[in-house]
Motif scaffolding. Structure first.
Motif, mmCIF file in Angstrom:
data_model
loop_
_atom_site.group_PDB
_atom_site.id
_atom_site.type_symbol
_atom_site.label_atom_id
_atom_site.label_comp_id
_atom_site.label_asym_id
_atom_site.label_seq_id
_atom_site.Cartn_x
_atom_site.Cartn_y
_atom_site.Cartn_z
ATOM 1 N N VAL A 118 23.029 -14.406 34.525
ATOM 2 C CA VAL A 118 22.996 -15.347 33.606
ATOM 3 C C VAL A 118 21.812 -16.014 33.496
ATOM 4 N N ASN A 119 21.713 -16.383 32.039
ATOM 5 C CA ASN A 119 20.294 -16.916 31.637
ATOM 6 C C ASN A 119 20.237 -18.406 31.741
ATOM 7 N N SER A 120 19.217 -19.257 32.188
ATOM 8 C CA SER A 120 19.349 -20.369 32.752
ATOM 9 C C SER A 120 19.413 -21.302 31.349
ATOM 10 N N LEU A 121 20.288 -22.548 31.589
ATOM 11 C CA LEU A 121 20.358 -23.233 30.314
ATOM 12 C C LEU A 121 19.662 -24.672 30.676
ATOM 13 N N SER A 122 18.903 -24.933 31.783
ATOM 14 C CA SER A 122 18.610 -25.923 32.090
ATOM 15 C C SER A 122 17.125 -25.944 31.764
ATOM 16 N N GLU A 123 16.535 -24.983 31.472
ATOM 17 C CA GLU A 123 14.854 -24.760 31.085
ATOM 18 C C GLU A 123 14.748 -25.144 29.795
ATOM 19 N N SER A 124 13.485 -25.787 29.374
ATOM 20 C CA SER A 124 13.130 -25.888 28.015
ATOM 21 C C SER A 124 11.713 -26.185 28.090
ATOM 22 N N SER A 125 11.027 -26.106 26.927
ATOM 23 C CA SER A 125 9.729 -26.343 26.534
ATOM 24 C C SER A 125 9.345 -27.523 27.181
ATOM 25 N N PRO A 126 8.175 -27.554 27.930
ATOM 26 C CA PRO A 126 7.630 -28.881 28.486
ATOM 27 C C PRO A 126 7.085 -29.560 27.348
ATOM 28 N N THR A 127 6.872 -29.191 26.220
ATOM 29 C CA THR A 127 6.221 -29.946 25.153
ATOM 30 C C THR A 127 7.194 -30.666 24.212
ATOM 31 N N THR A 128 7.090 -31.853 23.740
ATOM 32 C CA THR A 128 7.953 -32.400 22.958
ATOM 33 C C THR A 128 7.118 -32.845 21.567
ATOM 34 N N ILE A 129 7.582 -32.560 20.750
ATOM 35 C CA ILE A 129 6.953 -33.100 19.259
ATOM 36 C C ILE A 129 7.707 -34.583 18.831
ATOM 37 N N ILE A 130 6.686 -35.232 18.819
ATOM 38 C CA ILE A 130 7.228 -36.522 18.259
ATOM 39 C C ILE A 130 6.574 -37.295 17.074
#
Length: 250
Positions: free
Chosen positions: A238-250
């Motif tokens: 299964v692919n992880s669903l909890s990870e995301s880019s550490p960068t946020t565009i605000i």
């Protein structure tokens, strides 16, 4: 019964661990080859969130692109991720630069495929180049945004923006900005670029598209998951669903 060694050997078959760069740390980094596996989580990185996800899903093996251990460790304490992984009985296989370099299932190969780049060849180190149907700069940018799922894309663009046509693409996923100095392509795609690399691209009139380190490499999961699922039908990948880019565009 499927062991970690079985999964390791199947990965090694398509992205040989002995092709990893000398500076790299790829392979089975935590755990035992003899451990039985029934569920595996794939992620770009091992973070506390990813570890918790593996525990919640009952996965005792995580396969990553980025090594969970890269630099020498001088101490391991109970708050450290490596300590938590060992205590939880979660093994980690990391396929890093060997996965960058590989064709078919490699990160750059997958990126090229998503961009419609054909006849991909390795031009040296981690620089790949291939051909694409004649495409305008703005259309190519839209293709990249289709991969990242973002409405925003960093780019270094030439002055002749409207008339520029791309037929040959250079690419290097992740931290590949340095290869702007070597590419002979009409455009260059990477995950990160430093300021002096961007200046070079601007001065030389080479369009450069900076899609984000995470975004340029997280795409590795699906091809590898499909391959391993076919090879081990009794193991759930299964692919992880909890990870995301550490960068946020605000």
């Amino acid at each position: 019964m499927t062991k970690i060694s079985d999964i390791y050997n199947k990965i090694d078959k398509i992205v040989p661990f002995n092709t990893a760069a000398e500076f790299d740390n790829a392979g089975l980094l935590i755990g035992s080859f003899d451990t039985e596996v029934k569920k595996v989580l794939l992620a770009l990185d091992v973070t506390n969130k990813v570890m918790d996800e593996a525990l919640n899903k009952g996965a005792n093996l995580i396969i990553t692109h980025h090594p969970v251990i890269f630099n020498p460790i001088k101490k391991i304490r109970e708050e450290d991720l490596v300590y938590k992984l060992i205590k939880s009985g979660i093994a980690v296989i990391s396929a890093h630069t060997n996965l960058d370099l590989a064709l078919n299932y490699g990160v750059n190969f997958t990126l090229a495929d998503k961009l419609g780049v054909k006849n991909l060849i390795n031009k040296g180190e981690f620089l790949f180049e291939g051909e694409i149907d004649p495409t305008t700069l703005l259309q190519f940018a839209e293709n990249i945004k289709g991969i990242t799922g973002s409405d925003f894309l960093e780019a270094v663009l030439p002055d002749d923006l409207e008339s520029y046509i791309i037929e040959k693409v250079g690419l290097c996923s992740g931290s590949g900005g340095e290869f702007i100095f070597e590419t002979e392509a009409d455009a260059f795609v990477t995950g990160e670029m430093k300021h002096h690399e961007r200046l070079f691209a601007k001065e030389k009139g080479i369009p450069a598209f900076i899609m984000g380190h995470y975004e340029s490499e997280v795409i590795f999961k699906e091809p590898l998951r499909n391959y391993l699922s076919d090879e081990f039908p009794c193991v759930e990948f299964v692919n992880s669903l909890s990870e995301s880019s550490p960068t946020t565009i605000i």
